[in-house]
Scaffold this active site. Structure first.
Site, PDB file in Angstrom:
ATOM      1  N   LYS A 108      -8.697  -1.601   5.881  1.00 10.22           N
ATOM      2  CA  LYS A 108      -9.011  -2.040   4.626  1.00 10.22           C
ATOM      3  C   LYS A 108      -8.057  -3.345   4.138  1.00 10.22           C
ATOM      4  O   LYS A 108      -8.325  -4.144   3.454  1.00 10.22           O
ATOM      5  CB  LYS A 108      -8.969  -0.846   3.753  1.00 10.22           C
ATOM      6  CG  LYS A 108     -10.336  -0.129   3.860  1.00 10.22           C
ATOM      7  CD  LYS A 108     -10.279   1.111   2.808  1.00 10.22           C
ATOM      8  CE  LYS A 108      -9.414   2.067   3.352  1.00 10.22           C
ATOM      9  NZ  LYS A 108      -9.231   3.677   2.988  1.00 10.22           N
TER      10      LYS A 108
ATOM     11  N   HIS B 276       0.971  -1.258  -0.002  1.00  8.19           N
ATOM     12  CA  HIS B 276       0.133   0.030  -0.100  1.00  8.19           C
ATOM     13  C   HIS B 276       0.811   1.240  -0.032  1.00  8.19           C
ATOM     14  O   HIS B 276       1.847   1.247   0.808  1.00  8.19           O
ATOM     15  CB  HIS B 276      -0.900  -0.107   1.253  1.00  8.19           C
ATOM     16  CG  HIS B 276      -1.827   1.271   1.321  1.00  8.19           C
ATOM     17  ND1 HIS B 276      -2.929   1.314   0.527  1.00  8.19           N
ATOM     18  CD2 HIS B 276      -1.549   2.560   2.137  1.00  8.19           C
ATOM     19  CE1 HIS B 276      -3.489   2.409   1.062  1.00  8.19           C
ATOM     20  NE2 HIS B 276      -2.800   3.266   1.779  1.00  8.19           N
TER      21      HIS B 276
ATOM     22  N   ASP C  37     -15.283   2.330   7.193  1.00  6.52           N
ATOM     23  CA  ASP C  37     -14.641   3.217   6.817  1.00  6.52           C
ATOM     24  C   ASP C  37     -15.013   4.263   5.683  1.00  6.52           C
ATOM     25  O   ASP C  37     -14.670   5.356   5.707  1.00  6.52           O
ATOM     26  CB  ASP C  37     -13.199   2.357   6.310  1.00  6.52           C
ATOM     27  CG  ASP C  37     -12.081   3.711   5.650  1.00  6.52           C
ATOM     28  OD1 ASP C  37     -11.517   4.399   6.377  1.00  6.52           O
ATOM     29  OD2 ASP C  37     -11.917   3.783   4.491  1.00  6.52           O
TER      30      ASP C  37
ATOM     31  N   SER D  25      -7.856   3.553   9.184  1.00  5.78           N
ATOM     32  CA  SER D  25      -8.454   3.780   7.994  1.00  5.78           C
ATOM     33  C   SER D  25      -7.756   2.790   7.031  1.00  5.78           C
ATOM     34  O   SER D  25      -8.423   1.778   6.213  1.00  5.78           O
ATOM     35  CB  SER D  25      -8.639   5.150   7.369  1.00  5.78           C
ATOM     36  OG  SER D  25      -9.004   5.093   5.970  1.00  5.78           O
TER      37      SER D  25
ATOM     38  N   ARG E  84     -15.222  12.436   8.082  1.00  4.94           N
ATOM     39  CA  ARG E  84     -13.817  13.004   8.594  1.00  4.94           C
ATOM     40  C   ARG E  84     -13.323  14.408   7.282  1.00  4.94           C
ATOM     41  O   ARG E  84     -13.155  15.307   7.674  1.00  4.94           O
ATOM     42  CB  ARG E  84     -12.710  12.086   8.350  1.00  4.94           C
ATOM     43  CG  ARG E  84     -12.318  11.212   9.418  1.00  4.94           C
ATOM     44  CD  ARG E  84     -11.621   9.968   9.426  1.00  4.94           C
ATOM     45  NE  ARG E  84     -10.452  10.377   8.971  1.00  4.94           N
ATOM     46  CZ  ARG E  84      -9.189   9.742   8.439  1.00  4.94           C
ATOM     47  NH1 ARG E  84      -9.518   8.751   7.991  1.00  4.94           N
ATOM     48  NH2 ARG E  84      -8.064  10.236   8.290  1.00  4.94           N
TER      49      ARG E  84
HETATM   50  N1  URA Z   1      -6.068   6.930   2.818  1.00  8.78           N
HETATM   51  C1  URA Z   1      -6.850   5.896   3.548  1.00  8.78           C
HETATM   52  O1  URA Z   1      -7.301   5.112   2.828  1.00  8.78           O
HETATM   53  N2  URA Z   1      -7.422   6.451   4.598  1.00  8.78           N
HETATM   54  C2  URA Z   1      -7.087   7.660   5.042  1.00  8.78           C
HETATM   55  O2  URA Z   1      -7.399   8.190   6.105  1.00  8.78           O
HETATM   56  C3  URA Z   1      -5.841   8.450   4.412  1.00  8.78           C
HETATM   57  C4  URA Z   1      -5.662   8.003   3.121  1.00  8.78           C
END
Ligand code: URA
Length: 439
Positions: free
Chosen positions: A192, A87, A166, A188, A173
């Site tokens: 995932k 990621h 999320d 977050s 947010r």
């Molecule tokens: N990418 C994400 O998946 N979540 C965040 O909070 C910021 C960047």
């Protein structure tokens, strides 16, 4: 799922006053927010309290676990081998996933990859992939697992049924000025990724002007926090902190970044992009248990590219995800806008700055990214950078070529890029890509 009922007002008060929330309260909050028992205004107040007072590692582990279990979780136990993903926290010209996933999968590591769309000035892997005619990235979990079984790798998007918490919390947010919070960003991202049922994860935490983390200290804290969340979920996570002061590679756009990715798969590509691809790839092979050392991993990655197996793997991914393989074989078939404008050096000297943020914003203004959530992107536009930090230039030399569709958008992009390049009289070294690592 927690059955205890809590008072949200009291829990917000605890966090507001710097207190610690217990595991069952955190689980209840996530569950009750997803089923709409907790209204947005109370959740926003809690998010702001978390933003201001943070979370300790136990709270963060419980919060992330609750998010991860707020929807479907993949079950990869039937797929042989350790499942590894990568990621990136997001940058400009960051197309690493596109060559990396096929190269690593060609070395025998299963990769259940779920990528995002462009966010702000940063591009998104899904948007780039969809510039290949017919290419699909939205799969339900059953189709996703079927593709993973067949190809050992999927280049998909976040499934709507994974981690619904999320999606809801991220939108809140965004509207409550609580995005740039280390516990909220790390939970977050990690919820995932952990929902993919991974055995290991390699993180590319971008640092610099074009990244969300502007300083090495902030990036290190984010990396340490995500590595800690991985440990609390028995998932090995290795984070690399890499430079995002200037764009990665030479192409910034959607179709153009596919073209540059294909170059890497065929053994070419710009040195910085190649360096990060192999850096992350070596770690994925070691985490995946198919190589004992990074040296052995490098040999395997090089062999996958030189033998053509990595390119063949990309063709197979594209074909099985509905894409037109003819486009992979002939990147000239990718969409490309018909107008070009060259930005030239205004002085002799060396490039001291080639600003990732300015160039990322310019690419969005050309139509390569979204200015509103609903906007379509134009895959055919982009910016090709010719001179990066450390390059010697003479007055009139090309710094970048802008490929554009509409003159008004070119003007807007040029305004964003007005001070992207700084040319100075003294030579400067090319910046290092790898700044630090956290394991
Ligand atoms: N990418 C994400 O998946 N979540 C965040 O909070 C910021 C960047």
């Amino acid at each position: 799922m927690s059955t205890t009922h809590f008072s949200m007002v009291e829990l917000i008060g605890v966090k507001r006053d710097g207190g610690i929330l217990p595991d069952d309260a955190l689980t209840w909050i996530i569950t009750a927010y997803v089923d709409k028992t907790i209204p947005d205004y109370q959740m926003s107040a809690l998010l702001m309290a978390i933003f201001l007072n943070g979370m300790n590692p136990d709270e963060l582990a419980a919060w992330t676990r609750a998010m991860l279990h707020s929807g479907d979780v993949l079950d990869c136990s039937g797929i042989p081998g350790k499942k590894i993903d990568k990621h990136s926290t997001g940058g400009v010209g960051d197309k690493v996933t596109i060559p990396l996933a096929p190269i690593v999968a060609a070395c025998g590591v299963p990769i259940p990859m779920m990528s995002g769309r462009g966010l702000g000035h940063t591009g998104g892997t899904r948007d780039k992939l969809e510039s290949i005619r017919g290419m699909e990235t939205a799969f339900d979990p059953a189709t996703f697992m079927d593709l993973l079984r067949r190809n050992n790798v999927v280049l998909g998007g976040q499934s709507a049924t994974l981690v619904p918490a999320d999606r809801l919390i991220y939108a809140l947010r965004d509207a409550s000025a609580t995005v740039p919070s280390v516990p909220l960003i790390s939970s977050s991202i990690m919820s995932k990724k952990l929902a993919e049922d991974l055995d290991g994860l390699v993180l590319d935490v971008k640092v610099g002007s074009g990244a969300f983390m502007k300083t090495i200290e902030d990036a290190r804290l984010l990396a340490e926090t995500m590595v800690g969340i991985g440990a609390s979920h028995d998932t090995e996570v290795v984070a690399f902190l890499t430079n995002m002061d200037q764009p990665l590679g030479n192409e910034i756009g959607n179709a153009s970044e596919i073209r540059e990715s294909i170059d890497v798969l065929q053994g070419g590509g710009p040195p910085d992009l190649v360096e990060i691809t192999y850096l992350l790839g070596r770690e994925m092979l070691v985490l995946g248990g198919v190589a004992k050392t990074h040296e052995a991993a490098q040999d395997m990655l090089s062999d996958a590219v030189e033998s053509g197996r990595a390119f063949e793997m990309f063709r197979r991914i594209v074909a099985s995800q509905g894409g037109d393989v003819a486009v992979v074989d002939d990147p000239g078939l990718l969409p490309i806008a018909e107008n070009t404008h060259v930005v030239r050096a205004a002085a002799d000297g060396w490039v001291h700055r080639c600003d990732a943020l300015d160039i990322g914003v310019a690419s969005v203004r050309l139509g390569g990214g979204r200015e509103t959530k609903e906007a379509d992107i134009d895959p055919s536009v982009g910016i090709t950078v010719h001179a990066k930090v450390g390059a010697a230039v003479e007055t009139g030399d090309p710094l970048a070529t802008i490929t554009y569709a509409e003159p008004a958008k070119l003007d807007a992009a040029l305004a964003a890029m007005e001070s992207a390049w700084q040319i100075g009289p003294a030579a400067v070294a090319e910046p290092s890509i790898l700044l630090d690592e956290v394991r």
